[in-house]
Motif scaffolding. Structure first.
Motif, PDB file in Angstrom:
ATOM      1  N   LYS A 230      11.419  -2.830  18.526  1.00  0.00           N
ATOM      2  CA  LYS A 230      11.382  -1.618  17.717  1.00  0.00           C
ATOM      3  C   LYS A 230      10.795  -0.411  18.427  1.00  0.00           C
ATOM      4  O   LYS A 230      10.928   0.714  17.918  1.00  0.00           O
ATOM      5  CB  LYS A 230      10.598  -1.872  16.431  1.00  0.00           C
ATOM      6  CG  LYS A 230       9.120  -2.215  16.637  1.00  0.00           C
ATOM      7  CD  LYS A 230       8.452  -2.514  15.298  1.00  0.00           C
ATOM      8  CE  LYS A 230       6.967  -2.815  15.447  1.00  0.00           C
ATOM      9  NZ  LYS A 230       6.334  -3.116  14.138  1.00  0.00           N
ATOM     10  N   SER A 231      10.133  -0.606  19.571  1.00  0.00           N
ATOM     11  CA  SER A 231       9.479   0.524  20.222  1.00  0.00           C
ATOM     12  C   SER A 231       9.150   0.171  21.666  1.00  0.00           C
ATOM     13  O   SER A 231       9.238  -0.991  22.082  1.00  0.00           O
ATOM     14  CB  SER A 231       8.191   0.894  19.487  1.00  0.00           C
ATOM     15  OG  SER A 231       7.251  -0.170  19.575  1.00  0.00           O
ATOM     16  N   ALA A 232       8.729   1.194  22.402  1.00  0.00           N
ATOM     17  CA  ALA A 232       8.280   0.953  23.776  1.00  0.00           C
ATOM     18  C   ALA A 232       7.040   0.066  23.794  1.00  0.00           C
ATOM     19  O   ALA A 232       6.872  -0.768  24.693  1.00  0.00           O
ATOM     20  CB  ALA A 232       8.000   2.290  24.471  1.00  0.00           C
ATOM     21  N   SER A 236       6.549  -3.491  25.727  1.00  0.00           N
ATOM     22  CA  SER A 236       5.410  -3.784  26.595  1.00  0.00           C
ATOM     23  C   SER A 236       4.699  -5.060  26.148  1.00  0.00           C
ATOM     24  O   SER A 236       4.313  -5.899  26.981  1.00  0.00           O
ATOM     25  CB  SER A 236       4.430  -2.606  26.584  1.00  0.00           C
ATOM     26  OG  SER A 236       3.278  -2.896  27.326  1.00  0.00           O
ATOM     27  N   SER A 237       4.520  -5.240  24.842  1.00  0.00           N
ATOM     28  CA  SER A 237       3.863  -6.441  24.323  1.00  0.00           C
ATOM     29  C   SER A 237       4.675  -7.689  24.629  1.00  0.00           C
ATOM     30  O   SER A 237       4.118  -8.733  25.013  1.00  0.00           O
ATOM     31  CB  SER A 237       3.643  -6.310  22.814  1.00  0.00           C
ATOM     32  OG  SER A 237       3.045  -7.470  22.283  1.00  0.00           O
ATOM     33  N   ALA A 238       5.989  -7.591  24.468  1.00  0.00           N
ATOM     34  CA  ALA A 238       6.852  -8.737  24.779  1.00  0.00           C
ATOM     35  C   ALA A 238       6.741  -9.100  26.260  1.00  0.00           C
ATOM     36  O   ALA A 238       6.692 -10.284  26.619  1.00  0.00           O
ATOM     37  CB  ALA A 238       8.296  -8.424  24.413  1.00  0.00           C
ATOM     38  N   MET A 242       5.474 -12.631  27.911  1.00  0.00           N
ATOM     39  CA  MET A 242       6.278 -13.372  28.884  1.00  0.00           C
ATOM     40  C   MET A 242       5.437 -13.725  30.106  1.00  0.00           C
ATOM     41  O   MET A 242       5.496 -14.850  30.622  1.00  0.00           O
ATOM     42  CB  MET A 242       7.494 -12.543  29.307  1.00  0.00           C
ATOM     43  CG  MET A 242       8.588 -12.468  28.264  1.00  0.00           C
ATOM     44  SD  MET A 242       9.519 -14.024  28.084  1.00  0.00           S
ATOM     45  CE  MET A 242      10.622 -13.922  29.500  1.00  0.00           C
ATOM     46  N   ARG A 243       4.632 -12.770  30.568  1.00  0.00           N
ATOM     47  CA  ARG A 243       3.769 -13.055  31.717  1.00  0.00           C
ATOM     48  C   ARG A 243       2.765 -14.155  31.396  1.00  0.00           C
ATOM     49  O   ARG A 243       2.451 -14.998  32.250  1.00  0.00           O
ATOM     50  CB  ARG A 243       3.044 -11.782  32.160  1.00  0.00           C
ATOM     51  CG  ARG A 243       3.885 -10.842  33.007  1.00  0.00           C
ATOM     52  CD  ARG A 243       3.048  -9.720  33.591  1.00  0.00           C
ATOM     53  NE  ARG A 243       2.622  -8.785  32.558  1.00  0.00           N
ATOM     54  CZ  ARG A 243       3.331  -7.719  32.183  1.00  0.00           C
ATOM     55  NH1 ARG A 243       4.503  -7.469  32.756  1.00  0.00           N
ATOM     56  NH2 ARG A 243       2.880  -6.915  31.244  1.00  0.00           N
ATOM     57  N   GLU A 244       2.245 -14.162  30.169  1.00  0.00           N
ATOM     58  CA  GLU A 244       1.292 -15.207  29.780  1.00  0.00           C
ATOM     59  C   GLU A 244       1.952 -16.581  29.791  1.00  0.00           C
ATOM     60  O   GLU A 244       1.326 -17.574  30.187  1.00  0.00           O
ATOM     61  CB  GLU A 244       0.725 -14.901  28.397  1.00  0.00           C
ATOM     62  CG  GLU A 244      -0.233 -13.712  28.390  1.00  0.00           C
ATOM     63  CD  GLU A 244      -0.674 -13.331  26.997  1.00  0.00           C
ATOM     64  OE1 GLU A 244      -0.138 -13.924  26.027  1.00  0.00           O
ATOM     65  OE2 GLU A 244      -1.544 -12.449  26.858  1.00  0.00           O
TER      66      GLU A 244
END
Length: 701
Positions: A230-232, A236-238, A242-244
């Motif tokens: 839904k937003s930038a 960023s949170s996604a 993914m990195r985690e």
């Protein structure tokens, strides 16, 4: 029937199925809208309260854990007996305005019960023992990333297209059409819906699925969750999540038994990163309720996993107490005979910290009791980041974790379970006094004292030899030692010397553990001195090695700088003696020189046992001259060996003569004058400090 007829019949079946799904999805939306209309008419706020709970209480609890929750849901779609499940997670930042997240699984197709649960709040049909998630709230976490999540599923296994439930959840603009359909005469009703009705309770049928969804179903995936971000900030949170998942510090796939493979794919700016996480399990031991596995994960990470179930009687009591006092649902009683705990520790290097799991990693704010990965069906907070140890059920599970570690160690000590040495140390080294108390109590319940259990690897000819905290000695020797070393000491017959090849971190943790149980691993100086004596005696009975003895004395100079602990220890190799002489004795001299005018006469009876000369063959020079000469100098300056001189020799001879007769000092001196030896000794130089360089080959003496 002709091929064309069969295709036509199959198409009609698909259309009827699709029409039934379309009607069920729309009917559910209408039920929610009509319920909201009744609220409006009756002046109630039931729908608005449900929305507030989901958006302001539930969703914030799961911030940063959307992927974990979706992964958990995907895992639970596989049969409990499955071991070959597959999940694929794809973050495509190039698709859509802010990117799109996909989570696909090969479990059971999404059915009517799943549809009902997903459109409800906290009404999951899963029992506490049926999978990871059973609260019915985790999916609501998607609101952090997406306003209108989409679900696509096949109708049955084997389908190669999304021909089952295909729907998304409502967007605010969908409420205009729904308000018009339900109450066209009620002005303002659409606005009331937007304020009061949670979008995740209102499904909207999807007529077509995106091509990416079709690519998943063609490859055998049965359900695909699609989240248009839904937003930038959501993108960023996604990416952070993914990195985690890709982080190796807490492998998410470790305890997901139903899965064989998880694939992560991350596309951004035209470039794609892919990671595949396979899971292979080998059972090493399974008897008497204890299972030991070796699990191989990403990057060939190998872990020893020990597993056991909680005692049913104690479990029943703990569950009953927790249901009564801690708000636990009654369906948790299903775990009475099924609650299993697992502890995973690495085969290779130890972990810096452990991590708690409830199938998937919990938050880092709660410490694991052991430096390993610990799974149990804890009664956790809603977001599964933490839990309260004071809850009786959680306390029982932690006690069971301790008992499982203890049982695995005892089974290995008895030769029944093949747990590697480093893993055994990890299972024993609990991180805090409170945690260690659980482990100590567990051993006591099993009839053993923690300090007496043989689990520590030692240097021995037989592989797998172990000792206990009560007997173990940790001595690593000096850094450049070549003769006085742990392996040499063990070869001389000293037992219970820890294997210094054990990882240094594990060695430090063993030292701390020993102190916690009231013992010490470090040998006192007098013990080291006795080891030096034993090694010297063993070397004296072996073929003479001139270089080894010089290195031995250098090593001792580093281990015992002032030499006082070695006084009286038989470590001095002498000429013509089968066993070493005592260090620091009055009659122990460096190799003697012949006096002017001829050699010394033979020692009279009674002196041969009192005069000892350091073996003249020891290689104080040559290879390693500097360190070997340092060993010789140390023997002299520490007073362990004397330089050969008239004054000291006469003292020893006089003492021997006095001891041989009954007279006093004057009598001893008078008798000394009668020996030819005394006249020869009298021609010797007085004792002096001698530089080792004086003994270089060819140097005049």
């Amino acid at each position: 029937m002709a091929a064309g007829g069969r295709r036509g019949s199959a198409e009609r079946v698909r259309e009827r199925r699709r029409a039934a799904v379309r009607k069920r999805v729309h009917d559910k939306a209408l039920i929610e809208v009509r319920g909201c209309l009744r609220d409006w008419d009756d002046g109630r706020d039931a729908a608005r309260e449900a929305k507030a709970v989901a958006e302001t209480i539930i969703a914030p609890e799961y911030e940063g854990r959307v992927l974990i929750e979706l992964l958990q849901n995907a895992h639970d779609t596989h049969l409990a007996s499955a071991t070959n499940g597959r999940i694929e997670i794809r973050l495509d930042e190039d698709e859509g305005e802010h990117g799109t997240l996909y989570v696909a699984n090969r479990g059971k197709p999404f059915g009517g019960k799943n549809f009902k649960d997903l459109c409800s709040i906290a009404l999951s049909s899963k029992r506490a023992d049926a999978g990871i998630g059973h609260k019915g709230v985790g999916f609501k976490s998607v609101l952090h990333l997406c306003d209108a999540p989409e679900i696509y599923s096949v109708a049955r296994e084997g389908s190669r297209g999304p021909d089952g439930f295909t729907f998304r959840f409502a967007r605010l603009d969908d409420y205009d059409a729904l308000a018009q359909e339900v109450a066209p005469e009620r002005a303002g009703f659409a606005g009331y819906l937007k304020e009061s009705l949670l979008t995740l309770k209102v499904p909207v049928f999807q007529e077509e699925a995106p091509q990416t969804v079709h690519s998943f179903t063609r490859r055998g995936f049965v359900t695909v969750i699609r989240l248009p971000l839904k937003s930038a900030d959501a993108r960023s949170s996604a990416g952070t999540q993914m990195r985690e998942l890709m982080d190796n510090s807490a492998p998410f796939e470790l305890f997901l038994d139903r899965l064989e493979r998880v694939r992560l794919e991350w596309r951004a700016a035209g470039e794609t990163r892919r990671r595949t996480y396979d899971r292979q399990v080998e059972v090493l031991h399974h008897a008497h309720g204890l299972k030991v596995q070796q699990v191989t994960l990403r990057r060939r990470m190998r872990l020893i996993v020990v597993c056991a179930k909680a005692d049913p009687h104690r479990a029943r009591e703990a569950l009953a107490a927790s249901i009564e006092k801690s708000g636990m649902r009654r369906d948790w009683m299903a775990l009475e005979k099924k609650a299993e705990v697992r502890v995973a520790v690495p085969v290779a290097d130890p972990l810096r910290e452990g991590r708690l799991y409830t199938f998937l990693p919990m938050g880092e704010q709660i410490a694991a009791p052991v430096r390993g990965f610990v799974h149990a069906p804890f009664f956790a907070e809603m977001n599964r980041r933490s839990f309260n140890e004071a809850v009786p059920w959680n306390g029982l599970l932690l006690d069971t974790v301790a008992e499982t570690c203890a049982r695995a160690v005892l089974a290995t000590a008895d030769g029944r379970a093949p747990v590697p040495a480093g893993a055994l140390v990890d299972l024993m080294c609990w991180r805090s006094p409170t945690a260690l108390a659980r482990l100590t109590s567990a051993f006591q319940r099993l009839g053993h004292g923690i300090a007496q259990v043989p689990f520590i690897p030692v240097i021995a000819t037989a592989s797998g030899t172990r000792t206990s905290l009560h007997r173990a000695m940790l001595w690593e020797g000096k850094e450049h030692a070549t003769a006085f070393t742990p392996h040499a000491v063990a070869a001389s017959g000293v037992t219970d010397v820890l294997d210094p090849q054990l990882h240094s971190v594990r060695l430090r943790r063993l030292v701390s553990l020993a102190r916690s149980v009231g013992t010490r691993l470090e040998p006192p100086p007098e013990r080291l001195a006795s080891w030096a004596e034993r090694l010297a005696e063993a070397a004296a009975s072996a073929p003479f090695d001139p270089g080894w003895w010089a290195d031995f004395y250098y090593d001792l100079s580093q281990e015992f700088p002032d030499g006082s602990d070695l006084t009286g220890k038989r470590i001095i190799l002498t000429s013509g003696s089968a066993s070493p002489a005592p260090a620091g004795g009055e009659g122990v001299f460096f190799d003697h020189e012949s006096p002017r005018g001829g050699s010394l006469p033979a020692l009279p009876d009674g002196l041969s046992g009192r005069l000892h000369f350091v073996h003249e063959g020891i290689a104080w020079t040559g290879k390693g001259r500097k360190r070997r000469a340092q060993g010789r100098t140390w023997l002299r300056t520490a007073g362990l060996v004397h330089e050969y001189g008239a004054d000291r020799v006469l003292e020893v001879v006089a003492a021997a003569l006095r001891a041989d007769g009954e007279g006093g000092v004057e009598d001893g001196v008078h008798r000394l004058r009668g020996y030819p030896l005394a006249h020869s000794v009298g021609r010797l130089p007085r004792s002096r400090a001698v530089d080792p360089a004086d003994h270089r080959p060819g140097r005049p003496r």
